[in-house]
Design a protein around this motif. Sequence first.
Motif, PDB file in Angstrom:
ATOM      1  N   VAL A 186       1.364  -1.040  -0.072  1.00  0.00           N
ATOM      2  CA  VAL A 186       0.303  -0.517  -0.229  1.00  0.00           C
ATOM      3  C   VAL A 186       0.930   1.184   0.230  1.00  0.00           C
ATOM      4  O   VAL A 186       0.405   2.285  -0.784  1.00  0.00           O
ATOM      5  CB  VAL A 186      -0.896   0.306   1.229  1.00  0.00           C
ATOM      6  CG1 VAL A 186      -1.650   1.343   1.398  1.00  0.00           C
ATOM      7  CG2 VAL A 186      -1.835  -1.016   0.639  1.00  0.00           C
ATOM      8  N   ILE A 187       2.360   1.382   1.203  1.00  0.00           N
ATOM      9  CA  ILE A 187       2.444   2.627   0.878  1.00  0.00           C
ATOM     10  C   ILE A 187       3.658   2.675  -0.238  1.00  0.00           C
ATOM     11  O   ILE A 187       3.745   3.559  -0.863  1.00  0.00           O
ATOM     12  CB  ILE A 187       3.643   2.187   1.741  1.00  0.00           C
ATOM     13  CG1 ILE A 187       2.877   2.381   3.628  1.00  0.00           C
ATOM     14  CG2 ILE A 187       4.256   3.408   2.231  1.00  0.00           C
ATOM     15  CD1 ILE A 187       2.187   3.495   3.688  1.00  0.00           C
ATOM     16  N   VAL A 188       3.980   1.252  -0.950  1.00  0.00           N
ATOM     17  CA  VAL A 188       5.141   1.426  -2.077  1.00  0.00           C
ATOM     18  C   VAL A 188       4.053   1.603  -3.215  1.00  0.00           C
ATOM     19  O   VAL A 188       4.236   2.889  -3.986  1.00  0.00           O
ATOM     20  CB  VAL A 188       5.775   0.441  -1.680  1.00  0.00           C
ATOM     21  CG1 VAL A 188       6.009   0.450  -3.573  1.00  0.00           C
ATOM     22  CG2 VAL A 188       6.911   0.000  -1.552  1.00  0.00           C
ATOM     23  N   GLY A 189       3.319   0.934  -3.487  1.00  0.00           N
ATOM     24  CA  GLY A 189       1.593   1.932  -4.825  1.00  0.00           C
ATOM     25  C   GLY A 189       1.150   3.264  -4.560  1.00  0.00           C
ATOM     26  O   GLY A 189       1.270   4.072  -5.462  1.00  0.00           O
ATOM     27  N   LEU A 190       1.531   3.501  -3.647  1.00  0.00           N
ATOM     28  CA  LEU A 190       1.040   5.452  -3.353  1.00  0.00           C
ATOM     29  C   LEU A 190       1.950   6.504  -3.458  1.00  0.00           C
ATOM     30  O   LEU A 190       1.723   7.239  -4.019  1.00  0.00           O
ATOM     31  CB  LEU A 190       0.363   5.258  -2.082  1.00  0.00           C
ATOM     32  CG  LEU A 190      -1.102   5.089  -1.363  1.00  0.00           C
ATOM     33  CD1 LEU A 190      -1.342   5.438   0.224  1.00  0.00           C
ATOM     34  CD2 LEU A 190      -1.429   5.556  -2.576  1.00  0.00           C
ATOM     35  N   ILE A 191       2.919   5.959  -2.949  1.00  0.00           N
ATOM     36  CA  ILE A 191       4.574   6.514  -3.588  1.00  0.00           C
ATOM     37  C   ILE A 191       4.338   6.854  -4.979  1.00  0.00           C
ATOM     38  O   ILE A 191       4.568   7.408  -5.652  1.00  0.00           O
ATOM     39  CB  ILE A 191       5.319   6.054  -2.432  1.00  0.00           C
ATOM     40  CG1 ILE A 191       5.399   6.691  -0.966  1.00  0.00           C
ATOM     41  CG2 ILE A 191       6.749   6.879  -2.867  1.00  0.00           C
ATOM     42  CD1 ILE A 191       6.323   5.883  -0.280  1.00  0.00           C
ATOM     43  N   GLY A 192       4.334   4.900  -4.981  1.00  0.00           N
ATOM     44  CA  GLY A 192       4.560   5.547  -6.490  1.00  0.00           C
ATOM     45  C   GLY A 192       4.308   5.850  -7.755  1.00  0.00           C
ATOM     46  O   GLY A 192       4.322   6.371  -8.695  1.00  0.00           O
ATOM     47  N   GLY A 193       2.609   6.213  -7.108  1.00  0.00           N
ATOM     48  CA  GLY A 193       1.510   6.938  -8.019  1.00  0.00           C
ATOM     49  C   GLY A 193       1.389   7.355  -8.105  1.00  0.00           C
ATOM     50  O   GLY A 193       1.032   8.227  -9.185  1.00  0.00           O
TER      51      GLY A 193
END
Length: 492
Positions: free
Chosen positions: A385-392
């Motif tokens: 969730v954290i990685v996806g939000l930063i990447g997005g």
Amino acid sequence: MTQSLWQQLTRTKTADAEAEGAHGGSGELGRSLNLFALVMLGVGATIGTGIFFAMAEAVPKAGPAVVWSFVLAGVAAALTALCYAELASSIPASGSAYSYTYVSMGELVAYIVGACLLLEYALAASATSIGWSEYLNNFLTNSVGWSIPEALRSPMIVRGEAGMEIHAGHINLPPIILVAMCCFLLLRGARESAAINAVMVLIKVGILLFFAVVAFTAFNPSNFVPFNPFGLSGTDDAGNKIGIVAAAGTIFFSFIGLDTVATAGAEVKNPKRNVPLGIMLALLIVVTAYILICVAAMGAQPAAAFKDQEAGLAVILQNVMQAKWPAVLLSAGAVISVFSVTLVTIYGQTRILFAIGRDGLIPKAFQSVSPRTLAPVVNTVFVCVIVGLIGGFVDSGYLWDMVSMGTLVAFSLVSVGVIVMRYKAPNLERGFKLPFGPWVIPGLSVAVCLFIVKDLPTETYRVFFIWMAVALTGYFAYGIRHSRLAQGKKRP
């Protein structure tokens, strides 16, 4: 008996307790990885990031001398890899540098290293997922003639010439999709993820060899003139760090795969032999590939062409062969390659969280694993969730140097840990022992890491210290009181 604050901050575990800590209870990781799978984890987490993306950031800082930047970063990584190998052969645990420093230097230092690793892995996975978006779009454009709409492949938070810019209504959707796929695979367990990763790594290496062969056909020595326009270290007119060392700092994150090998220590068969051997074999493959591809790419186009170049290696192939199919092939390889990098990087972070959770320094939910797949479910979902939000939503320009900062600090402390353990536990069984005594290689490792870190941007230092302040607040508010050592408990 009540411990003083100093005693609490410096309390340590024994090597045997740490090595056994990841096994023997309800939160048990299974030993399912052999040496080949371990080397593929290391190569999978490493090759791809620096070569596919970082040259667009590093070449403008060093020019053709970026070749020496890769060599400098490789030397630092090699020295540290040797230190990792000694510690991994005596403390085969799942927490990598975190576990090693807990045994050698105590709880507070281990917590700081853990915070560095969490920063390093989360931002590295986010940055590589952003790069995946670029190559996916290049692949779709050249193969089927369709491009992902700009608003769906560009972040909301962008680094502009005047500072941070907000592009309302924008989202980089491909990184979020990639991270969701990684989450699905990791929840199925380490063995399945490692098998899929091994296949992707073999495809990636084949594609990069194809690139090298084609790029060398267009090799032009004049592209290396002037070879070192910015010197070893300096600043440009805007005050930005430039030179060989600055570029080495930017690309150093691309060696974090070596640390990923160590995070798998609790899931490897015969870890005292296979972990140090896996680290060294992965390093050899990675450094050879990086230098080969870097020289080929620099020879195929002028240094000025790398600046802000999207999907750079694919563009080079298309220009060299004056055809789309080589670019399509390389973009497809990059899509597969970066998938494996992101997968293994997220895997590494979930195992570090698992180790910290087992020690009671973060909430208990992070130490639980699925009884069926033996995968740490809460960790995996949380990290994704954290990685996806930063990447997005965040521009990758903010991420590369931060990853290098976390990596270099962690690597330095691991090297110090070797010296401490030699004096603290001279009779500890070591499957691999550094030559030249306890000071030479660890001392050189620390010196090279500090030499590189000094040229990272001021903004990177600012964000790093803010993150460390937040992490230390968490330790003194929660970790110091809930530590298993504080409660006199053994790991479950």
